[in-house]
Design a protein around this motif. Structure first.
Motif, mmCIF file in Angstrom:
data_model
loop_
_atom_site.group_PDB
_atom_site.id
_atom_site.type_symbol
_atom_site.label_atom_id
_atom_site.label_comp_id
_atom_site.label_asym_id
_atom_site.label_seq_id
_atom_site.Cartn_x
_atom_site.Cartn_y
_atom_site.Cartn_z
ATOM 1 N N GLY A 13 0.867 -1.194 -0.127
ATOM 2 C CA GLY A 13 -0.011 -0.070 0.009
ATOM 3 C C GLY A 13 0.660 1.275 0.184
ATOM 4 O O GLY A 13 0.328 2.326 0.322
ATOM 5 N N ASN A 14 2.085 1.234 -0.472
ATOM 6 C CA ASN A 14 2.965 2.459 -0.457
ATOM 7 C C ASN A 14 3.269 3.181 -1.668
ATOM 8 O O ASN A 14 4.186 3.981 -1.675
ATOM 9 N N SER A 15 2.578 2.518 -2.639
ATOM 10 C CA SER A 15 2.803 3.413 -4.046
ATOM 11 C C SER A 15 1.655 4.093 -4.755
ATOM 12 O O SER A 15 0.842 3.244 -5.163
ATOM 13 N N ASN A 16 1.390 5.132 -4.496
ATOM 14 C CA ASN A 16 0.461 6.019 -4.979
ATOM 15 C C ASN A 16 0.585 6.188 -6.548
ATOM 16 O O ASN A 16 -0.488 6.214 -7.089
ATOM 17 N N LEU A 17 1.864 6.339 -6.984
ATOM 18 C CA LEU A 17 2.050 6.321 -8.497
ATOM 19 C C LEU A 17 1.573 4.928 -9.198
ATOM 20 O O LEU A 17 0.581 5.038 -10.285
ATOM 21 N N ALA A 18 1.695 3.916 -8.621
ATOM 22 C CA ALA A 18 1.206 2.357 -9.118
ATOM 23 C C ALA A 18 -0.452 2.602 -9.002
ATOM 24 O O ALA A 18 -1.075 2.328 -9.876
ATOM 25 N N GLN A 19 -0.987 3.263 -7.928
ATOM 26 C CA GLN A 19 -2.381 3.074 -8.022
ATOM 27 C C GLN A 19 -3.030 3.851 -8.860
ATOM 28 O O GLN A 19 -4.003 3.671 -9.600
ATOM 29 N N GLU A 20 -2.450 5.148 -9.325
ATOM 30 C CA GLU A 20 -3.139 5.996 -10.405
ATOM 31 C C GLU A 20 -2.800 5.273 -11.606
ATOM 32 O O GLU A 20 -3.665 5.352 -12.448
ATOM 33 N N ALA A 21 -1.812 4.738 -11.965
ATOM 34 C CA ALA A 21 -1.607 3.944 -13.386
ATOM 35 C C ALA A 21 -2.519 2.742 -13.386
ATOM 36 O O ALA A 21 -3.096 2.644 -14.450
ATOM 37 N N ILE A 22 -2.684 2.024 -12.190
ATOM 38 C CA ILE A 22 -3.665 1.026 -12.396
ATOM 39 C C ILE A 22 -5.224 1.461 -12.657
ATOM 40 O O ILE A 22 -5.856 1.094 -13.311
ATOM 41 N N ARG A 23 -5.555 2.536 -11.762
ATOM 42 C CA ARG A 23 -6.735 3.144 -12.216
ATOM 43 C C ARG A 23 -7.118 3.455 -13.514
ATOM 44 O O ARG A 23 -8.276 3.471 -14.076
ATOM 45 N N LYS A 24 -6.047 4.173 -14.218
ATOM 46 C CA LYS A 24 -6.139 4.622 -15.391
ATOM 47 C C LYS A 24 -6.166 3.635 -16.480
ATOM 48 O O LYS A 24 -6.728 3.502 -17.537
ATOM 49 N N TRP A 25 -5.102 2.708 -16.501
ATOM 50 C CA TRP A 25 -4.989 1.667 -17.411
ATOM 51 C C TRP A 25 -5.235 0.299 -17.239
ATOM 52 O O TRP A 25 -5.323 -0.764 -18.008
ATOM 53 N N GLY A 26 -5.307 -0.023 -15.894
ATOM 54 C CA GLY A 26 -5.729 -1.427 -15.339
ATOM 55 C C GLY A 26 -6.952 -1.704 -15.656
ATOM 56 O O GLY A 26 -8.106 -0.998 -16.214
ATOM 57 N N PRO A 27 -7.413 -3.285 -15.406
ATOM 58 C CA PRO A 27 -8.806 -3.694 -15.577
ATOM 59 C C PRO A 27 -9.852 -3.114 -14.478
ATOM 60 O O PRO A 27 -9.405 -2.737 -13.572
ATOM 61 N N ASP A 28 -11.152 -3.469 -15.076
ATOM 62 C CA ASP A 28 -12.298 -3.138 -14.057
ATOM 63 C C ASP A 28 -11.765 -4.053 -12.695
ATOM 64 O O ASP A 28 -12.121 -5.399 -12.804
ATOM 65 N N PRO A 29 -12.055 -3.583 -11.777
ATOM 66 C CA PRO A 29 -11.758 -4.171 -10.436
ATOM 67 C C PRO A 29 -12.703 -5.485 -10.123
ATOM 68 O O PRO A 29 -12.329 -6.404 -9.436
ATOM 69 N N ALA A 30 -13.873 -5.270 -10.744
ATOM 70 C CA ALA A 30 -15.033 -6.274 -10.595
ATOM 71 C C ALA A 30 -14.504 -7.517 -10.945
ATOM 72 O O ALA A 30 -15.031 -8.544 -10.707
ATOM 73 N N ILE A 31 -13.783 -7.387 -11.958
ATOM 74 C CA ILE A 31 -13.239 -8.834 -12.772
ATOM 75 C C ILE A 31 -12.482 -9.913 -11.829
ATOM 76 O O ILE A 31 -12.512 -10.922 -12.060
ATOM 77 N N TYR A 32 -11.825 -9.046 -10.912
ATOM 78 C CA TYR A 32 -11.013 -10.277 -10.004
ATOM 79 C C TYR A 32 -11.976 -11.025 -9.170
ATOM 80 O O TYR A 32 -11.646 -12.221 -8.981
ATOM 81 N N TYR A 33 -13.224 -10.429 -8.815
ATOM 82 C CA TYR A 33 -13.811 -11.421 -7.905
ATOM 83 C C TYR A 33 -14.770 -12.397 -8.642
ATOM 84 O O TYR A 33 -15.367 -13.208 -8.054
ATOM 85 N N GLN A 34 -14.529 -12.449 -10.011
ATOM 86 C CA GLN A 34 -15.020 -13.495 -10.771
ATOM 87 C C GLN A 34 -14.253 -14.572 -10.539
ATOM 88 O O GLN A 34 -14.895 -16.022 -10.743
ATOM 89 N N CYS A 35 -13.181 -14.666 -10.102
ATOM 90 C CA CYS A 35 -12.200 -16.005 -9.601
ATOM 91 C C CYS A 35 -12.756 -16.052 -8.384
ATOM 92 O O CYS A 35 -12.206 -15.468 -7.465
#
Length: 455
Positions: A13-35
């Protein structure tokens, strides 16, 4: 599993830069919970099968990505290494009873991490910027770069260097590239802009050339065009088509990949095409998934384009082909390219086409669904794992007693050809459409020469 994974990074939880990139470029968080973490994917995963490490399984990687996305885990070097070791073969998608679209999780997630500042060595920069992105996606540059190699092979110098082990003196990226180059044979001319159907036209199709596919396996394109003509197709080959964009997309350059995608939309925009035929699985999967990769004003155009993309095996099996007149009395086995079997879910069509070749005996390949280790540029970036999977694939091929192994993807062919050369095995590797073309021309392909001419 949670204990195994969660104790990896106390600095979660110590990378704000990573969080911003994932929010912009990453997948829809809902998909994780299909697994639901049932674990049925693990037996299908090449890296888990080889290493037995939960972090190298699809469900383990999904859990890691979810923790990073939630800010509970930092995307440090260890986390990245587990994600990068994934071949993105999508075998887990075929095995998953819940229908988790793993490729639509790992691809945008890794893309997001690639947006972060990267620590690269000189050779990493050389490999990615100047080779993977500067040469590979451009078919004319590939052919130009291979011109001295073609000459060295013709003079028997190249193979002497390989036999003497002198490739080992090269830096690792160049060593891997040198070892993958097949026997290039004589240079073929580019395909013309149009080839008419044989007999009454049944369809008008575009033929996608790609980059590495045309730079190294132009003979497969000629064979594909001839077989399409035999099947009653007018074949259109736009000159201004470009790479599908997969190489750029998979190393995080989504913007360049989008420009290449838009260029292909423009190249194949002519009305009247019943289908756009692709003969290499990796390209076909990327082209079919254009609408999923970018959300902008071109969405509808990408959907219309993707709806016309057809793998050549898929297309010919649906269209129907005239009986090939030539008899090929050989034993063959068929390797399921990952992005054909798992990403496009095409497994029966190639086998049905091959069954129409008189005299050909098809022997099923054990673990045909397991990746050969090529995975696009994976065998250059992760040679150790790629070599393990390549040797495993060759052992299964030799166990069939086949004289010919068939694969519908350029990367698979390069990987399998290299393993055949290394083992001096009496097997020939080729595209299934090449074998069908031989049958139509009433010729038998050369066998017993482990360095076949890839035409």
């Amino acid at each position: 599993m949670e204990k195994n994974l969660a104790n990896m990074a106390p600095e979660a939880g110590n990378s704000n830069l990573a969080q911003e990139a994932i929010r912009k470029w990453g997948p829809d968080p809902a998909i994780y919970y299909q697994c639901v973490h049932c674990g049925l994917c693990t037996a299908a995963c090449p890296t888990y099968t080889e290493l037995g490490d939960e972090n190298e399984s699809p469900r383990g990687r999904i859990y890691l990505m979810r923790l990073v996305h939630e800010g509970r885990l930092a995307p440090d070097a260890r986390v990245k290494s587990h994600l990068e070791l994934c071949l993105d073969c999508r075998a887990c998608e075929t095995a998953c009873p819940s229908g988790v679209p793993y490729g639509r999780i790992i691809e945008p997630f890794r893309n997001a991490l690639h947006q972060l500042p990267q620590k690269e060595s000189l050779w990493q920069r050389f490999l990615q910027r100047w080779v993977l992105l500067g040469v590979f996606p451009y078919r004319k540059r590939i052919r130009l770069a291979l011109s001295p190699v073609r000459l060295a092979q013709r003079l028997k110098i190249y193979w002497s260097l390989e036999r003497l082990g002198l490739f080992r003196l090269l830096p690792k990226p160049l060593r891997e590239m040198a070892s993958l180059v097949p026997e290039l044979g004589r240079s073929l001319p580019p395909l013309p802009a149009f080839l008419p159907a044989k007999g009454r036209p049944k369809a008008r199709v575009g033929l996608f050339l790609g980059c590495v596919a045309d730079g190294i396996f132009r003979g497969v394109h000629w064979a594909t065009a001839r077989v399409l003509q035999q099947a009653g197709c007018d074949v259109v080959i736009p000159e201004n088509q470009v790479c599908c964009g997969a190489i750029h997309f998979h190393v995080g350059d989504s913007e360049t990949a989008r420009h290449l995608a838009d260029a292909n939309l423009a190249a194949f925009s002519a009305d009247g095409l019943d289908a756009i035929v692709v003969n290499h699985a990796g390209c076909g999967a990327m082209l079919k998934e254009y609408p999923h990769h970018w959300k902008d004003d071109h969405q509808e155009a990408r959907r219309q384009f993707a709806a016309k993309i057809r793998d050549v095996n898929e297309f010919l099996d649906c269209l129907g082909i005239p009986p090939p007149p030539g008899r090929i009395p050989l034993k063959a086995t068929y390797h399921d390219a990952c992005h054909l079997a798992h990403a496009q879910r095409i497994t029966a069509a190639p086998r049905r086409l091959l069954a129409q070749i008189p005299g050909l005996e098809i022997r099923e390949l054990p673990e045909s669904e397991i990746c050969c280790g090529s995975a696009g540029t994976y065998n250059l970036l992760h040679p150790r794992m790629a070599d393990r999977l390549g040797r495993r694939k060759l052992e299964n091929i030799l166990a069939t007693g086949a004289e010919v192994v068939l694969a519908s993807n350029a990367g698979c062919l390069l990987q399998i050809m290299r393993e055949i050369r290394r083992a001096k095995a009496p097997v020939v590797a080729m595209h299934p459409i090449e074998l069908l073309d031989y049958a139509y021309r009433e010729e038998c392909p050369p066998v017993g020469n482990n360095r076949r001419n890839s035409r």
